[in-house]
Enzyme design. Structure first.
Site, PDB file in Angstrom:
ATOM      1  N   ASP A  42       0.846  -1.095  -0.067  1.00  0.00           N
ATOM      2  CA  ASP A  42      -0.262   0.042  -0.324  1.00  0.00           C
ATOM      3  C   ASP A  42       0.793   1.137   0.025  1.00  0.00           C
ATOM      4  OD1 ASP A  42      -2.330  -1.269   0.405  1.00  0.00           O
ATOM      5  OD2 ASP A  42      -1.860  -1.433   2.328  1.00  0.00           O
ATOM      6  N   ASP A  96       1.246   4.087   1.969  1.00  0.00           N
ATOM      7  CA  ASP A  96       1.076   5.515   3.472  1.00  0.00           C
ATOM      8  C   ASP A  96       0.983   6.511   3.322  1.00  0.00           C
ATOM      9  OD1 ASP A  96      -0.275   1.837   5.030  1.00  0.00           O
ATOM     10  OD2 ASP A  96       1.560   1.854   4.652  1.00  0.00           O
TER      11      ASP A  96
END
Length: 226
Positions: free
Chosen positions: A141, A143
């Site tokens: 991901d 972040d």
């Protein structure tokens, strides 16, 4: 005032304390980190800290065999910190992200900046940018950290993140002036939920379920600490 995801560079004595408090078998990894001049990351402590201490951590690159990251947590004294910065600004990490993300992420960063919203990054994207080591995988991901100054910035930032999350694997937190942070997806969902809904707020010392309104109230109380 330290915050989660801050970056810290240690003095020689700080490295000695880091070694002393780290799990056995991690000395070689810590020595390599120190010799490369890379920073540690401020983290929440699982146990009470003594006055004048801060909890830090080191997340090593994922193992080639798929065994995950070696994470080393320890604590040092404030006097052991030679230099500290906030989390890495997103603009400083753009060259480290995969080409498939780069153009769209750069547009997000530019649009946020034009709206007066500063975005920072932590986790695998930040570590790859800071160290040049391979942290990102196809499952990673992005972040992000957003620190809004007022309610208008909070709502604009949530809308912006939600819009770009349709084409990028965005995750991350909204950080409020008192240092507590909430996953931005959880906070955005809470605004459309029933009265009494609470969100998980993470601070430097503890984690607790709180009403979104309690966090929003901190935006109205004044300026950010340095």
């Amino acid at each position: 005032m330290f915050a989660r995801h801050d970056l810290v560079w240690l003095t020689s004595r700080g490295w000695e304390r880091a070694h002393a408090g780290a799990p056995s078998g991690t000395a070689g990894a810590l020595d390599a980190w120190r010799d490369a001049g890379w920073p540690a990351t401020v983290r929440r402590s699982e146990t009470s800290l003594a006055p004048g201490e801060v909890a830090i951590g080191f997340a090593m690159p994922p193992r080639p065999d798929g065994g995950g990251k070696l994470r080393v947590g320890c604590r040092v004294e404030l006097a052991d910190v030679q230099r500290r910065t906030r989390a890495l600004a997103l603009v400083g990490a753009l060259d480290a992200v995969p080409a498939a993300w780069r153009e769209r992420l750069a547009v997000l960063e530019r649009e946020a900046a034009e709206a007066g919203l500063g975005l920072a990054v932590y986790g695998s994207v930040a570590l790859e940018a800071l160290t040049g080591q391979r942290y990102l995988t196809p499952a990673s991901d992005i972040d992000l950290l957003l620190r809004p100054l007022n309610r208008a910035q909070l709502m604009a930032g949530l809308d912006l993140l939600a819009r770009y999350a349709t084409s990028l694997p965005l995750d991350g937190e909204i950080v409020f002036p008192d240092g507590r942070a909430v996953a931005w997806k959880e906070l955005r969902a809470a605004f459309g939920s029933a009265p009494g809904t609470r969100v998980l707020a993470k601070g430097l010392e503890r984690v607790a379920l709180v009403a979104p309104g309690e966090l929003i109230a901190t935006l109205e109380e004044g300026a950010w600490p340095n």
